[in-house]
Design a protein around this motif. Structure first.
Motif: not given
Length: 173
Positions: A49-69
């Motif tokens: 759970x720790x590694x999954x949350x951190x890894x997916x969170x990192x990817x989503x944080x990087x791509x967040x504006x692109x995903x919303x746009x």
């Protein structure tokens, strides 16, 4: 340019849009499976759970504006000359609020917002608001910090809310 959606679905604007909306959740599933395989086959001490949350969170944080746009593109239309209505900026052949394709794309954009954007923002908000409670709980402090490392590691501990502020600020730029 590497992932050409048109090669898979042709030039259909609707399916191209749907596949673009599935990239972020698809990456999350792939990451979760890879970390599970790592735990099962290589390193049983992996905290899934720790590694999954951190890894997916990192990817989503990087791509967040692109995903919303990307999710909001069906709502960005321009006026056609004369009384021809409005067309989507990203797909000029789709007539806004008239064409069935546009209605479908709007629904997909809304579902993307409900199933991807809002849950991620909620998770980040929850982690930020509960940060001091988790830190004061000695048993869970280490796990919380590692799970949400993507959110807190850049900032001084007293500025823990800056991760959420930076994420929401990106929406307004």
């Amino acid at each position: 340019k590497i992932l050409k959606v048109d090669c898979v679905v042709g030039s259909d604007d609707m399916w191209s849009f749907v596949l673009r909306q599935m990239i972020a959740p698809g990456c999350a599933v792939i990451i979760a499976v890879m970390i599970l395989l790592k735990k099962l086959l290589r390193d049983p001490s992996t905290q899934y759970s720790v590694e999954t949350c951190n890894t997916i969170g990192t990817i989503f944080q990087i791509l967040f504006v692109s995903i919303v746009t990307s999710a909001l593109t069906p709502f960005i239309c321009y006026k056609n000359p004369g009384n021809s209505g409005y067309s989507m900026v990203t797909s000029p052949s789709v007539i806004c609020f008239v064409d069935n394709k546009h209605e479908s794309m709007v629904l997909v954009g809304i579902f993307t917002s409900i199933l991807v954007v809002f849950p991620f923002l909620s998770l980040v908000g929850h982690a930020t608001l509960r940060h001091t409670n988790f830190i004061n709980d000695d048993a869970r402090a280490d796990e919380h910090l590692r799970k949400f490392r993507f959110l807190f590691f850049r900032y001084h501990p007293s500025c823990y809310c800056f991760g959420l502020l930076t994420l929401t600020r990106g929406l307004f730029l």
